[in-house]
Design a protein around this motif. Sequence first.
Motif, PDB file in Angstrom:
ATOM      1  N   PRO A  10      16.502   4.365 -16.108  1.00 50.81           N
ATOM      2  CA  PRO A  10      17.247   4.938 -15.294  1.00 50.81           C
ATOM      3  C   PRO A  10      17.856   4.362 -15.067  1.00 50.81           C
ATOM      4  CG  PRO A  10      14.715   4.836 -14.851  1.00 50.81           C
ATOM      5  CD  PRO A  10      14.918   4.528 -16.285  1.00 50.81           C
ATOM      6  N   LYS A  11      18.192   2.970 -14.541  1.00 51.11           N
ATOM      7  CA  LYS A  11      18.356   2.103 -13.821  1.00 51.11           C
ATOM      8  C   LYS A  11      19.570   1.578 -14.074  1.00 51.11           C
ATOM      9  CE  LYS A  11      14.947  -0.976 -11.975  1.00 51.11           C
ATOM     10  NZ  LYS A  11      14.512  -2.371 -11.335  1.00 51.11           N
ATOM     11  N   ILE A  12      19.576   0.662 -15.721  1.00 52.45           N
ATOM     12  CA  ILE A  12      20.884   1.183 -16.492  1.00 52.45           C
ATOM     13  C   ILE A  12      21.980   2.219 -16.602  1.00 52.45           C
ATOM     14  CG2 ILE A  12      21.684   0.499 -19.048  1.00 52.45           C
ATOM     15  CD1 ILE A  12      18.305  -0.989 -19.039  1.00 52.45           C
TER      16      ILE A  12
ATOM     17  N   ILE B 148       8.473   4.067  -6.452  1.00 51.49           N
ATOM     18  CA  ILE B 148       7.873   5.267  -5.886  1.00 51.49           C
ATOM     19  C   ILE B 148       6.666   6.202  -6.553  1.00 51.49           C
ATOM     20  CG2 ILE B 148       7.672   7.370  -3.794  1.00 51.49           C
ATOM     21  CD1 ILE B 148      10.002   5.436  -2.322  1.00 51.49           C
ATOM     22  N   PHE B 149       8.198   7.098  -7.915  1.00 52.11           N
ATOM     23  CA  PHE B 149       7.431   7.876  -8.788  1.00 52.11           C
ATOM     24  C   PHE B 149       6.336   7.147  -9.526  1.00 52.11           C
ATOM     25  CE2 PHE B 149       7.953   9.527 -12.544  1.00 52.11           C
ATOM     26  CZ  PHE B 149       7.585  11.236 -12.563  1.00 52.11           C
ATOM     27  N   GLN B 150       6.927   6.381  -9.904  1.00 54.01           N
ATOM     28  CA  GLN B 150       5.427   5.274 -10.959  1.00 54.01           C
ATOM     29  C   GLN B 150       3.524   5.495  -9.860  1.00 54.01           C
ATOM     30  OE1 GLN B 150       7.766   1.694 -12.253  1.00 54.01           O
ATOM     31  NE2 GLN B 150       7.107   2.663 -14.341  1.00 54.01           N
ATOM     32  N   ALA B 151       3.712   4.636  -8.480  1.00 56.75           N
ATOM     33  CA  ALA B 151       2.797   4.630  -7.636  1.00 56.75           C
ATOM     34  C   ALA B 151       2.556   5.456  -7.306  1.00 56.75           C
ATOM     35  CB  ALA B 151       3.346   4.012  -6.364  1.00 56.75           C
ATOM     36  N   THR B 152       2.593   7.681  -7.222  1.00 59.59           N
ATOM     37  CA  THR B 152       2.673   8.623  -6.710  1.00 59.59           C
ATOM     38  C   THR B 152       1.431   8.928  -7.803  1.00 59.59           C
ATOM     39  OG1 THR B 152       4.410   9.305  -6.966  1.00 59.59           O
ATOM     40  CG2 THR B 152       3.740   9.269  -4.989  1.00 59.59           C
ATOM     41  N   THR B 153       2.075   8.717  -9.410  1.00 62.12           N
ATOM     42  CA  THR B 153       2.218   9.425 -10.397  1.00 62.12           C
ATOM     43  C   THR B 153       0.839   8.166 -11.443  1.00 62.12           C
ATOM     44  OG1 THR B 153       3.676   8.531 -11.713  1.00 62.12           O
ATOM     45  CG2 THR B 153       3.617  11.118 -10.795  1.00 62.12           C
ATOM     46  N   GLN B 154       0.746   7.305 -11.393  1.00 60.54           N
ATOM     47  CA  GLN B 154      -0.013   5.938 -11.707  1.00 60.54           C
ATOM     48  C   GLN B 154       0.313   5.947 -13.155  1.00 60.54           C
ATOM     49  OE1 GLN B 154      -4.137   6.789 -10.482  1.00 60.54           O
ATOM     50  NE2 GLN B 154      -3.684   6.394  -8.855  1.00 60.54           N
ATOM     51  N   ILE B 155       2.082   5.946 -13.290  1.00 62.05           N
ATOM     52  CA  ILE B 155       2.166   5.562 -14.511  1.00 62.05           C
ATOM     53  C   ILE B 155       3.207   4.210 -14.430  1.00 62.05           C
ATOM     54  CG2 ILE B 155       4.174   6.221 -16.075  1.00 62.05           C
ATOM     55  CD1 ILE B 155       4.541   9.079 -15.625  1.00 62.05           C
ATOM     56  N   ASN B 156       2.470   3.321 -15.898  1.00 59.71           N
ATOM     57  CA  ASN B 156       2.956   2.252 -15.630  1.00 59.71           C
ATOM     58  C   ASN B 156       3.852   1.765 -16.765  1.00 59.71           C
ATOM     59  OD1 ASN B 156       1.973   1.268 -13.381  1.00 59.71           O
ATOM     60  ND2 ASN B 156       0.238   0.887 -14.436  1.00 59.71           N
ATOM     61  N   GLU B 157       4.451   2.368 -17.048  1.00 63.60           N
ATOM     62  CA  GLU B 157       5.145   2.212 -18.154  1.00 63.60           C
ATOM     63  C   GLU B 157       6.622   1.485 -17.656  1.00 63.60           C
ATOM     64  OE1 GLU B 157       7.090   2.325 -21.995  1.00 63.60           O
ATOM     65  OE2 GLU B 157       4.735   3.517 -21.264  1.00 63.60           O
ATOM     66  N   MET B 158       6.865   0.120 -18.843  1.00 58.52           N
ATOM     67  CA  MET B 158       7.467  -1.063 -18.652  1.00 58.52           C
ATOM     68  C   MET B 158       9.315   0.254 -18.852  1.00 58.52           C
ATOM     69  SD  MET B 158       6.328  -2.907 -17.470  1.00 58.52           S
ATOM     70  CE  MET B 158       7.200  -4.346 -17.429  1.00 58.52           C
ATOM     71  N   THR B 159       9.291   0.438 -19.892  1.00 51.86           N
ATOM     72  CA  THR B 159      10.668   1.062 -19.645  1.00 51.86           C
ATOM     73  C   THR B 159      11.075   1.781 -18.974  1.00 51.86           C
ATOM     74  OG1 THR B 159      10.288   3.144 -21.457  1.00 51.86           O
ATOM     75  CG2 THR B 159      10.415   1.099 -22.387  1.00 51.86           C
TER      76      THR B 159
ATOM     77  N   LEU C 142      31.940  -8.871  -3.882  1.00 48.49           N
ATOM     78  CA  LEU C 142      30.911  -7.963  -2.930  1.00 48.49           C
ATOM     79  C   LEU C 142      31.569  -6.298  -3.042  1.00 48.49           C
ATOM     80  CD1 LEU C 142      28.229  -7.840  -1.690  1.00 48.49           C
ATOM     81  CD2 LEU C 142      29.807  -8.478   0.497  1.00 48.49           C
ATOM     82  N   TYR C 143      32.755  -6.357  -2.480  1.00 47.86           N
ATOM     83  CA  TYR C 143      33.574  -4.303  -2.027  1.00 47.86           C
ATOM     84  C   TYR C 143      33.113  -3.876  -3.503  1.00 47.86           C
ATOM     85  CZ  TYR C 143      36.265  -1.265  -0.413  1.00 47.86           C
ATOM     86  OH  TYR C 143      36.493   0.314   0.159  1.00 47.86           O
ATOM     87  N   VAL C 144      34.077  -4.933  -4.553  1.00 48.88           N
ATOM     88  CA  VAL C 144      33.382  -3.433  -5.508  1.00 48.88           C
ATOM     89  C   VAL C 144      32.351  -3.431  -6.234  1.00 48.88           C
ATOM     90  CG1 VAL C 144      34.568  -4.937  -7.656  1.00 48.88           C
ATOM     91  CG2 VAL C 144      36.131  -4.178  -5.746  1.00 48.88           C
ATOM     92  N   SER C 145      31.565  -4.626  -6.036  1.00 45.51           N
ATOM     93  CA  SER C 145      29.795  -4.621  -7.001  1.00 45.51           C
ATOM     94  C   SER C 145      29.161  -4.234  -5.692  1.00 45.51           C
ATOM     95  CB  SER C 145      29.489  -6.389  -6.973  1.00 45.51           C
ATOM     96  OG  SER C 145      29.099  -6.613  -6.084  1.00 45.51           O
ATOM     97  N   LEU C 146      29.199  -4.210  -4.516  1.00 44.24           N
ATOM     98  CA  LEU C 146      28.824  -3.314  -4.016  1.00 44.24           C
ATOM     99  C   LEU C 146      27.778  -1.905  -4.788  1.00 44.24           C
ATOM    100  CD1 LEU C 146      26.729  -3.991  -1.793  1.00 44.24           C
ATOM    101  CD2 LEU C 146      28.302  -2.739   0.426  1.00 44.24           C
ATOM    102  N   PRO C 147      28.608  -0.829  -4.755  1.00 46.97           N
ATOM    103  CA  PRO C 147      28.057   0.550  -5.133  1.00 46.97           C
ATOM    104  C   PRO C 147      27.457   0.706  -6.225  1.00 46.97           C
ATOM    105  CG  PRO C 147      30.393   0.388  -5.228  1.00 46.97           C
ATOM    106  CD  PRO C 147      29.947  -1.184  -4.597  1.00 46.97           C
ATOM    107  N   MET C 148      27.598  -0.077  -7.076  1.00 43.93           N
ATOM    108  CA  MET C 148      26.875  -0.443  -8.238  1.00 43.93           C
ATOM    109  C   MET C 148      25.879  -1.372  -8.071  1.00 43.93           C
ATOM    110  SD  MET C 148      29.357  -1.995 -11.907  1.00 43.93           S
ATOM    111  CE  MET C 148      30.082  -3.018 -10.878  1.00 43.93           C
ATOM    112  N   LEU C 149      25.330  -1.818  -7.538  1.00 41.26           N
ATOM    113  CA  LEU C 149      24.221  -2.883  -6.728  1.00 41.26           C
ATOM    114  C   LEU C 149      23.193  -1.649  -5.794  1.00 41.26           C
ATOM    115  CD1 LEU C 149      24.881  -5.864  -5.664  1.00 41.26           C
ATOM    116  CD2 LEU C 149      24.058  -5.582  -7.809  1.00 41.26           C
ATOM    117  N   LEU C 150      23.881  -0.858  -5.279  1.00 35.95           N
ATOM    118  CA  LEU C 150      23.211   0.296  -4.630  1.00 35.95           C
ATOM    119  C   LEU C 150      22.575   1.067  -4.940  1.00 35.95           C
ATOM    120  CD1 LEU C 150      25.437   0.106  -1.202  1.00 35.95           C
ATOM    121  CD2 LEU C 150      23.492  -0.744  -1.364  1.00 35.95           C
ATOM    122  N   VAL C 151      23.176   1.178  -6.495  1.00 34.94           N
ATOM    123  CA  VAL C 151      22.498   2.811  -6.892  1.00 34.94           C
ATOM    124  C   VAL C 151      21.606   1.939  -7.711  1.00 34.94           C
ATOM    125  CG1 VAL C 151      23.382   4.280  -8.582  1.00 34.94           C
ATOM    126  CG2 VAL C 151      24.493   4.489  -6.956  1.00 34.94           C
ATOM    127  N   GLY C 152      21.579   0.903  -8.039  1.00 39.08           N
ATOM    128  CA  GLY C 152      20.098   0.105  -9.261  1.00 39.08           C
ATOM    129  C   GLY C 152      19.328   0.216  -8.104  1.00 39.08           C
TER     130      GLY C 152
END
Length: 88
Positions: free
Chosen positions: A52-54, A36-47, A17-27
């Motif tokens: 950005p998460k990857i 939030i960006f998609q909801a405010t701009t109403q952009i529904n792009e799947m990619t 948990l200690y080693v994987s937590l930074p990557m999980l929190l950033v994701g």
Amino acid sequence: MEGKLMALAIETYKITLYVSLPMLLVGLAVGLFVSIFQATTQINEMTLTFVPKILAVIAVLIFLSPWMMNQILDFTKKVFDLIPSFPF
């Protein structure tokens, strides 16, 4: 005997948990920001949700890999030092 094995199992879960937590929190943070960006701009792009998460998780992995490797190596050394104390 069982106490040592349970303590080792608990420590294994903690280090995982200690080693994987930074990557999980950033994701999680990047995913929340993108949604939030998609909801405010109403952009529904799947990619837009995945790329950005990857990239953020890969950046954190590259940045924190020395620290993560040290944590895992320290734990591995501790496990190897405990091997003689376990009766087989």
